[in-house]
Design a protein around this motif. Structure first.
Motif, PDB file in Angstrom:
ATOM      1  N   UNK A   1     -12.010  -4.289 -19.716  1.00  0.00           N
ATOM      2  CA  UNK A   1     -10.837  -4.544 -18.913  1.00  0.00           C
ATOM      3  C   UNK A   1     -11.103  -4.097 -17.476  1.00  0.00           C
ATOM      4  N   UNK A   2     -10.612  -4.893 -16.536  1.00  0.00           N
ATOM      5  CA  UNK A   2     -10.791  -4.608 -15.122  1.00  0.00           C
ATOM      6  C   UNK A   2      -9.841  -3.501 -14.702  1.00  0.00           C
ATOM      7  N   UNK A   3     -10.357  -2.470 -14.077  1.00  0.00           N
ATOM      8  CA  UNK A   3      -9.536  -1.357 -13.627  1.00  0.00           C
ATOM      9  C   UNK A   3      -9.453  -1.396 -12.104  1.00  0.00           C
ATOM     10  N   UNK A   4      -8.227  -1.429 -11.598  1.00  0.00           N
ATOM     11  CA  UNK A   4      -8.034  -1.469 -10.147  1.00  0.00           C
ATOM     12  C   UNK A   4      -8.259  -0.093  -9.547  1.00  0.00           C
ATOM     13  N   UNK A   5      -8.964  -0.062  -8.467  1.00  0.00           N
ATOM     14  CA  UNK A   5      -9.196   1.166  -7.726  1.00  0.00           C
ATOM     15  C   UNK A   5      -8.078   1.343  -6.712  1.00  0.00           C
ATOM     16  N   UNK A   6      -7.565   2.536  -6.617  1.00  0.00           N
ATOM     17  CA  UNK A   6      -6.500   2.780  -5.647  1.00  0.00           C
ATOM     18  C   UNK A   6      -7.091   2.824  -4.251  1.00  0.00           C
ATOM     19  N   UNK A   7      -6.476   2.096  -3.348  1.00  0.00           N
ATOM     20  CA  UNK A   7      -6.943   2.035  -1.969  1.00  0.00           C
ATOM     21  C   UNK A   7      -5.972   2.827  -1.105  1.00  0.00           C
ATOM     22  N   UNK A   8      -6.518   3.681  -0.278  1.00  0.00           N
ATOM     23  CA  UNK A   8      -5.673   4.473   0.610  1.00  0.00           C
ATOM     24  C   UNK A   8      -5.061   3.592   1.685  1.00  0.00           C
ATOM     25  N   UNK A   9      -3.907   4.006   2.164  1.00  0.00           N
ATOM     26  CA  UNK A   9      -3.280   3.300   3.271  1.00  0.00           C
ATOM     27  C   UNK A   9      -4.144   3.490   4.517  1.00  0.00           C
ATOM     28  N   UNK A  10      -4.147   2.511   5.397  1.00  0.00           N
ATOM     29  CA  UNK A  10      -4.970   2.626   6.610  1.00  0.00           C
ATOM     30  C   UNK A  10      -4.434   3.693   7.570  1.00  0.00           C
ATOM     31  N   UNK A  11      -5.347   4.237   8.353  1.00  0.00           N
ATOM     32  CA  UNK A  11      -4.956   5.213   9.375  1.00  0.00           C
ATOM     33  C   UNK A  11      -4.863   4.571  10.753  1.00  0.00           C
ATOM     34  N   UNK A  12      -5.386   3.342  10.863  1.00  0.00           N
ATOM     35  CA  UNK A  12      -5.374   2.638  12.138  1.00  0.00           C
ATOM     36  C   UNK A  12      -4.880   1.216  11.918  1.00  0.00           C
ATOM     37  N   UNK A  13      -3.965   0.793  12.773  1.00  0.00           N
ATOM     38  CA  UNK A  13      -3.476  -0.590  12.739  1.00  0.00           C
ATOM     39  C   UNK A  13      -3.622  -1.176  14.137  1.00  0.00           C
ATOM     40  N   UNK A  14      -4.106  -2.412  14.207  1.00  0.00           N
ATOM     41  CA  UNK A  14      -4.240  -3.117  15.475  1.00  0.00           C
ATOM     42  C   UNK A  14      -3.183  -4.206  15.522  1.00  0.00           C
ATOM     43  N   UNK A  15      -2.333  -4.159  16.525  1.00  0.00           N
ATOM     44  CA  UNK A  15      -1.195  -5.059  16.626  1.00  0.00           C
ATOM     45  C   UNK A  15      -1.325  -5.929  17.872  1.00  0.00           C
ATOM     46  N   UNK A  16      -1.416  -7.230  17.668  1.00  0.00           N
ATOM     47  CA  UNK A  16      -1.479  -8.131  18.817  1.00  0.00           C
ATOM     48  C   UNK A  16      -0.255  -9.037  18.898  1.00  0.00           C
ATOM     49  N   UNK A  17       0.712  -8.847  17.995  1.00  0.00           N
ATOM     50  CA  UNK A  17       1.853  -9.751  17.931  1.00  0.00           C
ATOM     51  C   UNK A  17       3.132  -9.118  18.461  1.00  0.00           C
ATOM     52  N   UNK A  18       3.452  -7.901  18.004  1.00  0.00           N
ATOM     53  CA  UNK A  18       4.724  -7.272  18.377  1.00  0.00           C
ATOM     54  C   UNK A  18       5.838  -7.775  17.479  1.00  0.00           C
ATOM     55  N   UNK A  19       7.080  -7.518  17.865  1.00  0.00           N
ATOM     56  CA  UNK A  19       8.226  -7.995  17.102  1.00  0.00           C
ATOM     57  C   UNK A  19       8.283  -7.418  15.701  1.00  0.00           C
ATOM     58  N   UNK A  20       8.922  -8.157  14.799  1.00  0.00           N
ATOM     59  CA  UNK A  20       9.138  -7.693  13.432  1.00  0.00           C
ATOM     60  C   UNK A  20       7.841  -7.427  12.670  1.00  0.00           C
ATOM     61  N   UNK A  21       6.798  -8.203  12.947  1.00  0.00           N
ATOM     62  CA  UNK A  21       5.550  -8.000  12.214  1.00  0.00           C
ATOM     63  C   UNK A  21       4.966  -6.618  12.496  1.00  0.00           C
ATOM     64  N   UNK A  22       5.165  -6.104  13.694  1.00  0.00           N
ATOM     65  CA  UNK A  22       4.649  -4.768  14.004  1.00  0.00           C
ATOM     66  C   UNK A  22       5.368  -3.704  13.190  1.00  0.00           C
ATOM     67  N   UNK A  23       6.633  -3.939  12.896  1.00  0.00           N
ATOM     68  CA  UNK A  23       7.385  -3.011  12.044  1.00  0.00           C
ATOM     69  C   UNK A  23       6.814  -2.989  10.624  1.00  0.00           C
ATOM     70  N   UNK A  24       6.448  -4.163  10.122  1.00  0.00           N
ATOM     71  CA  UNK A  24       5.843  -4.240   8.792  1.00  0.00           C
ATOM     72  C   UNK A  24       4.493  -3.534   8.767  1.00  0.00           C
ATOM     73  N   UNK A  25       3.734  -3.673   9.839  1.00  0.00           N
ATOM     74  CA  UNK A  25       2.443  -2.996   9.931  1.00  0.00           C
ATOM     75  C   UNK A  25       2.639  -1.484   9.907  1.00  0.00           C
ATOM     76  N   UNK A  26       3.592  -0.997  10.689  1.00  0.00           N
ATOM     77  CA  UNK A  26       3.846   0.441  10.764  1.00  0.00           C
ATOM     78  C   UNK A  26       4.191   1.035   9.404  1.00  0.00           C
ATOM     79  N   UNK A  27       4.922   0.297   8.602  1.00  0.00           N
ATOM     80  CA  UNK A  27       5.317   0.795   7.275  1.00  0.00           C
ATOM     81  C   UNK A  27       4.120   0.985   6.348  1.00  0.00           C
TER      82      UNK A  27
END
Length: 133
Positions: A1-27
């Protein structure tokens, strides 16, 4: 059986769009993460919930590539960056975005498409100065 590895949340986000999508990135950022905004394609501000600043301790930074380029033109840092990006392209680790070559004579079409009220069109317009249309 395939076991999923837990991936840590990123510490760096690059935002080139702004607006609502940047809020989703921040979360999605890890506690203490940093979001660097270097563009504003949505033409909307970057909304930030106070709870993200306080409880997640995120940091917001702005970066203006044009100013950096002017300041470092001809410097070893600029050459090193150019060499590194070129190598990533050669190795296929960095790919150009989906784009449409537009003859420079058709500039009005490209500008109208970019400034439409629908927003994102799915590709970038690149002027082709070799093709006069």
């Amino acid at each position: 059986m395939f076991k999923m590895r837990e991936v840590q949340k990123p510490r760096l986000a690059l935002n080139c769009v702004g607006g609502r999508s940047s809020q989703m990135i921040l979360r999605q950022l890890n506690h203490g993460g940093v979001m660097v905004t270097y563009g504003g394609m949505s033409r909307e501000p970057v909304p930030v919930h106070t709870s993200l600043l306080i409880f997640n301790n995120v940091t917001l930074r702005g970066y203006w590539m044009t100013a950096w380029t002017h300041k470092h033109a001809g410097s070893p840092q600029h050459q090193q960056m150019t060499d590194h990006i070129s190598q990533l392209l050669i190795e296929g680790k960095l790919k150009s975005p989906v784009h449409k070559l537009v003859p420079v004579t058709a500039y009005k079409e490209a500008i109208e498409s970019v400034l439409n009220t629908r927003g994102f069109v799915g590709f970038k317009h690149l002027f082709d100065f070799q093709n006069k249309g």
